[in-house]
Design a protein around this motif. Sequence first.
Motif, PDB file in Angstrom:
ATOM      1  N   SER A   1      -4.803 -34.279 -51.002  1.00 45.49           N
ATOM      2  CA  SER A   1      -3.834 -35.278 -50.593  1.00 45.49           C
ATOM      3  C   SER A   1      -3.010 -34.786 -49.409  1.00 45.49           C
ATOM      4  N   VAL A   2      -2.613 -33.507 -49.433  1.00 46.70           N
ATOM      5  CA  VAL A   2      -1.862 -32.924 -48.324  1.00 46.70           C
ATOM      6  C   VAL A   2      -2.677 -32.985 -47.039  1.00 46.70           C
ATOM      7  N   VAL A   3      -3.918 -32.559 -47.117  1.00 49.53           N
ATOM      8  CA  VAL A   3      -4.792 -32.566 -45.938  1.00 49.53           C
ATOM      9  C   VAL A   3      -4.941 -33.980 -45.389  1.00 49.53           C
ATOM     10  N   ALA A   4      -5.129 -34.946 -46.273  1.00 47.53           N
ATOM     11  CA  ALA A   4      -5.296 -36.331 -45.835  1.00 47.53           C
ATOM     12  C   ALA A   4      -4.036 -36.853 -45.143  1.00 47.53           C
ATOM     13  N   CYS A   5      -2.856 -36.530 -45.684  1.00 44.45           N
ATOM     14  CA  CYS A   5      -1.605 -37.010 -45.097  1.00 44.45           C
ATOM     15  C   CYS A   5      -1.338 -36.362 -43.738  1.00 44.45           C
ATOM     16  N   VAL A   6      -1.507 -35.048 -43.651  1.00 42.45           N
ATOM     17  CA  VAL A   6      -1.252 -34.355 -42.384  1.00 42.45           C
ATOM     18  C   VAL A   6      -2.270 -34.783 -41.332  1.00 42.45           C
ATOM     19  N   LYS A   7      -3.511 -34.921 -41.743  1.00 41.69           N
ATOM     20  CA  LYS A   7      -4.537 -35.382 -40.809  1.00 41.69           C
ATOM     21  C   LYS A   7      -4.220 -36.794 -40.322  1.00 41.69           C
ATOM     22  N   GLY A   8      -3.819 -37.665 -41.237  1.00 41.85           N
ATOM     23  CA  GLY A   8      -3.472 -39.029 -40.841  1.00 41.85           C
ATOM     24  C   GLY A   8      -2.303 -39.058 -39.873  1.00 41.85           C
ATOM     25  N   ALA A   9      -1.277 -38.219 -40.132  1.00 42.38           N
ATOM     26  CA  ALA A   9      -0.117 -38.157 -39.240  1.00 42.38           C
ATOM     27  C   ALA A   9      -0.511 -37.619 -37.869  1.00 42.38           C
ATOM     28  N   GLY A  10      -1.342 -36.581 -37.855  1.00 39.03           N
ATOM     29  CA  GLY A  10      -1.793 -36.010 -36.587  1.00 39.03           C
ATOM     30  C   GLY A  10      -2.603 -37.002 -35.778  1.00 39.03           C
ATOM     31  N   GLU A  11      -3.486 -37.726 -36.447  1.00 40.46           N
ATOM     32  CA  GLU A  11      -4.305 -38.725 -35.756  1.00 40.46           C
ATOM     33  C   GLU A  11      -3.441 -39.852 -35.197  1.00 40.46           C
ATOM     34  N   GLU A  12      -2.415 -40.233 -35.952  1.00 34.45           N
ATOM     35  CA  GLU A  12      -1.525 -41.314 -35.514  1.00 34.45           C
ATOM     36  C   GLU A  12      -0.865 -40.953 -34.182  1.00 34.45           C
ATOM     37  N   ILE A  13      -0.354 -39.727 -34.067  1.00 34.52           N
ATOM     38  CA  ILE A  13       0.328 -39.313 -32.842  1.00 34.52           C
ATOM     39  C   ILE A  13      -0.682 -39.001 -31.742  1.00 34.52           C
ATOM     40  N   ALA A  14      -1.803 -38.394 -32.077  1.00 34.87           N
ATOM     41  CA  ALA A  14      -2.817 -38.088 -31.064  1.00 34.87           C
ATOM     42  C   ALA A  14      -3.329 -39.361 -30.393  1.00 34.87           C
ATOM     43  N   GLU A  15      -3.413 -40.435 -31.148  1.00 38.56           N
ATOM     44  CA  GLU A  15      -3.857 -41.712 -30.579  1.00 38.56           C
ATOM     45  C   GLU A  15      -2.839 -42.250 -29.575  1.00 38.56           C
ATOM     46  N   ILE A  16      -1.563 -42.015 -29.835  1.00 39.03           N
ATOM     47  CA  ILE A  16      -0.512 -42.424 -28.896  1.00 39.03           C
ATOM     48  C   ILE A  16      -0.551 -41.550 -27.644  1.00 39.03           C
ATOM     49  N   ALA A  17      -0.927 -40.289 -27.814  1.00 35.36           N
ATOM     50  CA  ALA A  17      -1.040 -39.309 -26.726  1.00 35.36           C
ATOM     51  C   ALA A  17       0.264 -39.139 -25.957  1.00 35.36           C
ATOM     52  N   PRO A  18       1.354 -38.786 -26.643  1.00 37.99           N
ATOM     53  CA  PRO A  18       2.629 -38.595 -25.935  1.00 37.99           C
ATOM     54  C   PRO A  18       2.619 -37.327 -25.097  1.00 37.99           C
ATOM     55  N   ASP A  19       3.505 -37.279 -24.116  1.00 38.23           N
ATOM     56  CA  ASP A  19       3.658 -36.056 -23.333  1.00 38.23           C
ATOM     57  C   ASP A  19       4.336 -34.968 -24.163  1.00 38.23           C
ATOM     58  N   PHE A  20       5.208 -35.399 -25.084  1.00 39.75           N
ATOM     59  CA  PHE A  20       5.926 -34.471 -25.951  1.00 39.75           C
ATOM     60  C   PHE A  20       5.897 -35.025 -27.375  1.00 39.75           C
ATOM     61  N   ALA A  21       5.557 -34.184 -28.331  1.00 39.04           N
ATOM     62  CA  ALA A  21       5.480 -34.612 -29.733  1.00 39.04           C
ATOM     63  C   ALA A  21       6.344 -33.697 -30.586  1.00 39.04           C
ATOM     64  N   LEU A  22       7.235 -34.302 -31.374  1.00 37.65           N
ATOM     65  CA  LEU A  22       8.126 -33.573 -32.270  1.00 37.65           C
ATOM     66  C   LEU A  22       7.721 -33.877 -33.708  1.00 37.65           C
ATOM     67  N   PHE A  23       7.576 -32.839 -34.519  1.00 40.31           N
ATOM     68  CA  PHE A  23       7.230 -33.003 -35.933  1.00 40.31           C
ATOM     69  C   PHE A  23       8.229 -32.233 -36.792  1.00 40.31           C
ATOM     70  N   GLN A  24       8.746 -32.880 -37.824  1.00 38.20           N
ATOM     71  CA  GLN A  24       9.632 -32.217 -38.785  1.00 38.20           C
ATOM     72  C   GLN A  24       8.924 -32.083 -40.136  1.00 38.20           C
ATOM     73  N   GLU A  25       9.457 -31.175 -40.958  1.00 42.25           N
ATOM     74  CA  GLU A  25       8.937 -30.883 -42.308  1.00 42.25           C
ATOM     75  C   GLU A  25       7.455 -30.526 -42.263  1.00 42.25           C
ATOM     76  N   VAL A  26       7.161 -29.526 -41.452  1.00 43.97           N
ATOM     77  CA  VAL A  26       5.797 -29.015 -41.298  1.00 43.97           C
ATOM     78  C   VAL A  26       5.713 -27.700 -42.056  1.00 43.97           C
ATOM     79  N   ASP A  27       4.944 -27.662 -43.119  1.00 49.08           N
ATOM     80  CA  ASP A  27       4.855 -26.459 -43.949  1.00 49.08           C
ATOM     81  C   ASP A  27       3.828 -25.470 -43.398  1.00 49.08           C
ATOM     82  N   LEU A  28       4.170 -24.182 -43.549  1.00 50.47           N
ATOM     83  CA  LEU A  28       3.229 -23.115 -43.225  1.00 50.47           C
ATOM     84  C   LEU A  28       2.565 -22.581 -44.483  1.00 50.47           C
TER      85      LEU A  28
END
Length: 359
Positions: A89-116
């Motif tokens: 579920s974690v992988v699916a959510c993070v992948k979905g979030a990454g794909e959402e922003i990558a599709e927008i292709a911003p010059d600058f991308a900020l992400f909060q609550e990113v776990d290591l």
Amino acid sequence: MGRKKKIAALCGGIAVAAVIGYAAYVLLTYHRIPDGKETGIEKKAESHVLKEEQSYTVSSYNIGFGAYTPEFTFFMDGGKQSVAESPESVVACVKGAGEEIAEIAPDFALFQEVDLDSTRSHHINEYGMLKEFFPAQDTTFAVNYDSAYLMVPPWEPHGKSLSGMAVFSSYPIESAIRRSLPIQEGFKKLLDLDRCYQVVKIPVENGKYLCLYHVHLSAYGHDDSVRAGQIGMLTADMQAEREKGNYVVCGGDFNHEMREKSQEGEAYSWAHIFPREMLPEGFTVAMDTLTEEQKADMPQSTRYTDIPYDPETSFQATVDGFLISDNVVCESLEVIDTGYEFSDHNPLVMTFQLKEISK
């Protein structure tokens, strides 16, 4: 004393010793990261600089440590869960979030609550996952949650957390530092993050800098002095950069209602209306540059997680946003309605230009 009483007394003593030992472990291992620490920069962006009167895009997305499917409820909001349903579920959510922003292709991308490496997200390296979506951008990461193993809630311990905030930039980052914000005192500090903001400087063609401030302010608690202290520190820092002639864009999760009027009052500590009176002269909430019609049509940016997401009954607010200095022009601002599929937040995207104004 009979044998049973001795055993009971022994067990009681062991239990008390365990509680004291655990409390000592949590308190003795607690630490705050020093203020002003430089954060490492992974260099992958092409060597080009920003220019005035050219459009750029910046996004902000709180990915909720990959746990918040639409059905997820969080214990600190009155829900039940503390840990993501599964690694998958974690992988699916993070992948979905990454794909959402990558599709927008911003010059600058900020992400909060990113776990290591956190119990709550099944030790998935979410920053490593996000980097796969932005292979040609500079990136920097600031830790804001490095906790001991927390035994709360007792039915599903939140566990140990190592988490933070990530910035991705299509333009070379010259410097990046982490500023430590004032936080709650006493035991409350153990459940809150080690709050911070990032200051990322990107060169502009005229010799100035775009100062990109990345924030995640406190959410839980009702201490007005902490809220005022955090915003006061942040805005004073931004003002100092503006006085140098630099351009300032501040984005992230403010944990304040960024609209001028809350739809349902201030029922929650994180839904206090952002105090515009604390902004220095020349600074603006980017949302305030929109028309009333645009603001009315804009989706909310977060849901309260006391219940599974229901578009009709879930409390929603817009706590994510951008602040800009007077030499930054907001051309457009949009909340992307994802239906909270990958997080308890929706992403935001702002298009802006840099414009020289003498100061």
